[in-house]
Design an enzyme around this catalytic site. Structure first.
Site, PDB file in Angstrom:
ATOM      1  N   GLU A 177       0.883  -1.214  -0.320  1.00  0.00           N
ATOM      2  CA  GLU A 177      -0.036  -0.126   0.396  1.00  0.00           C
ATOM      3  C   GLU A 177       1.240   1.054   0.241  1.00  0.00           C
ATOM      4  O   GLU A 177       2.037   1.072   0.544  1.00  0.00           O
ATOM      5  CB  GLU A 177      -0.924  -0.086   1.016  1.00  0.00           C
ATOM      6  CG  GLU A 177      -2.075  -0.987   1.872  1.00  0.00           C
ATOM      7  CD  GLU A 177      -2.852  -0.330   2.620  1.00  0.00           C
ATOM      8  OE1 GLU A 177      -3.163   0.477   3.553  1.00  0.00           O
ATOM      9  OE2 GLU A 177      -3.764  -1.245   4.074  1.00  0.00           O
ATOM     10  N   GLU A 226     -13.723   5.872   0.564  1.00  0.00           N
ATOM     11  CA  GLU A 226     -14.589   4.570   1.169  1.00  0.00           C
ATOM     12  C   GLU A 226     -14.825   5.299   1.984  1.00  0.00           C
ATOM     13  O   GLU A 226     -14.876   5.729   3.568  1.00  0.00           O
ATOM     14  CB  GLU A 226     -13.512   3.556   1.725  1.00  0.00           C
ATOM     15  CG  GLU A 226     -12.480   2.775   1.344  1.00  0.00           C
ATOM     16  CD  GLU A 226     -12.237   1.495   0.633  1.00  0.00           C
ATOM     17  OE1 GLU A 226     -12.682   0.668   1.869  1.00  0.00           O
ATOM     18  OE2 GLU A 226     -10.928   1.690   1.300  1.00  0.00           O
ATOM     19  N   LYS A 258     -14.741   4.125   6.617  1.00  0.00           N
ATOM     20  CA  LYS A 258     -13.721   3.540   7.123  1.00  0.00           C
ATOM     21  C   LYS A 258     -13.221   4.456   8.547  1.00  0.00           C
ATOM     22  O   LYS A 258     -14.122   6.065   8.333  1.00  0.00           O
ATOM     23  CB  LYS A 258     -12.315   3.881   6.274  1.00  0.00           C
ATOM     24  CG  LYS A 258     -12.304   2.819   5.257  1.00  0.00           C
ATOM     25  CD  LYS A 258     -10.637   2.999   4.863  1.00  0.00           C
ATOM     26  CE  LYS A 258     -10.443   2.100   5.929  1.00  0.00           C
ATOM     27  NZ  LYS A 258      -8.422   2.024   4.958  1.00  0.00           N
ATOM     28  N   GLU A 313      -9.178   9.078   6.137  1.00  0.00           N
ATOM     29  CA  GLU A 313      -9.194   7.598   5.987  1.00  0.00           C
ATOM     30  C   GLU A 313     -10.388   7.577   4.958  1.00  0.00           C
ATOM     31  O   GLU A 313     -10.246   6.533   3.891  1.00  0.00           O
ATOM     32  CB  GLU A 313      -9.815   6.312   7.255  1.00  0.00           C
ATOM     33  CG  GLU A 313      -8.372   5.903   7.977  1.00  0.00           C
ATOM     34  CD  GLU A 313      -7.258   5.089   7.446  1.00  0.00           C
ATOM     35  OE1 GLU A 313      -7.840   4.709   6.735  1.00  0.00           O
ATOM     36  OE2 GLU A 313      -6.107   5.784   7.872  1.00  0.00           O
TER      37      GLU A 313
END
Length: 356
Positions: free
Chosen positions: A252, A306, A309, A315
């Site tokens: 990542e 997202e 999250k 995030e």
């Protein structure tokens, strides 16, 4: 004895993480359309969701699936549970869905759960042995991604070593991974380093923009970006532990395009700059100062913003694409644009232009 032939779980140098902690994402079939038109072949998911595995059938995309941390203790104890997991979540989808790897957990060894850390090796071995019995071990890589929390220090890169308390669990895993030819996967985030110390870190160094760089006195190597330095820190730690042949891959990396007021650097412009320059850097197919011949391969985090999250708002803002499939910012990828005839997600026209 160099161990078995390496499984090739990665085509080219650029991949992406398809996280799905959101309630508004396009269906997996549309995601496959998006990935193909963005020419992104390598994809990681954080589970083995069957709707995703089915959507990927016949796509030619290469997928790493994951066994969640909550299953590791069980799978480390019962080899037959590892076998049934593979028979349920991997084997039925082959070969039409190109499952090229299984990630065992996520960021286990940097965490505080010692029982979980103790289960990681057994789980990895049981999964590998089950693959081996099914004659799949030559096609599917077994690995586990680590956070930077496994290191005692990482600056300068050459001084990086594993934390003593982590090494107890890490060493047997590295032994096993060198036997089966698996790489060391690291989640490398210049954004998080910059966010934690914006006063002392040059944002240009973090974003691959021109800057004075860093000189590592011990090796005499020069670093003009933090991403390369983080990878070489991992190589230094592996060398110090006695594993100088192991490849480091980035599971990542990414940059948040938004965040809370106290999250330095989390802007749309910085996210665009980081991801644009990262892509350019990966497409050069180059190594790092410490490993010039070992071409860097990385999975970007993440495909989508997202919205569910937990944690700081950064995030929720790592996506190269918004939930509706449009681009978050322009790095040369074009998103899913509903055609004027029918705005439904099933009829998507996508144009791709390369600006890199």
């Amino acid at each position: 004895y160099e161990g078995p032939l390496k499984v090739e779980a990665f085509t080219g140098t650029y991949g992406i993480n398809y996280g799905r902690i959101a309630d508004n994402l396009p269906p997996p079939e549309s995601v496959v359309t998006l990935l193909k038109l963005a020419k992104i072949r390598n994809v990681r998911i954080y589970d083995a969701d069957h709707s995703v595995l089915n959507a990927f059938k016949g796509s030619g995309l290469e997928l790493i699936v994951a066994i969640g941390n909550e299953y590791l203790k069980d799978i480390s104890v019962y080899e037959d549970h590892a076998m049934s997991w593979i028979k349920e979540n991997v084997q039925p989808f082959l070969p039409d869905t190109h499952i090229t790897g299984i990630a065992i957990g996520n960021e286990v060894l940097g965490g505080t759960d010692e029982e979980l850390a103790g289960a990681l090796l057994g789980a990895a071995k049981n999964v590998y042995n089950a693959l081996d019995r099914l004659k799949l071990a030559g096609d599917i890589e077994v690995s586990t991604p680590h956070s930077a929390a496994v290191f005692a220090n990482s600056f300068p890169p050459s001084s990086c070593i594993f934390r003593e308390d982590v090494l107890v669990y890490m060493r047997p895993i590295l032994d096993f991974f060198s036997q089966i030819g698996s790489p060391f996967y690291i989640n490398a985030y210049p954004f998080l380093a910059y966010k934690s110390d914006p006063e002392h870190i040059d944002i240009n160094y973090a974003l691959f923009r021109s800057n004075a760089g860093i000189h590592d006195a011990k090796t005499g190597l020069h670093y003009d970006n933090m991403f390369d330095a983080q990878i070489d820190a991992a190589y230094a730690a592996l060398e110090a532990a006695g594993y100088d042949k192991m490849e480091v891959r980035v599971s990542e990396t990414g940059w948040a395009s938004g965040g809370d007021e106290n999250e330095a650097g989390a802007t749309l412009q910085n996210a665009r700059t980081y991801n644009f320059n990262l892509r350019k850097r990966l497409f050069k197919k180059k190594g790092t100062p410490r490993r010039p011949k070992m071409v860097v391969k990385a999975y970007v985090f993440a495909l989508f913003n997202e919205d569910l999250k937990p944690g700081p708002s950064s995030e929720k803002h790592y996506g190269l694409f918004k939930a509706d499939g449009s681009i978050s910012y322009n790095i040369g990828l074009h998103g899913l644009k509903p055609s004027s005839a029918s705005p439904s997600l099933s009829s998507l026209t996508v144009s791709v232009s390369w600006i890199l």
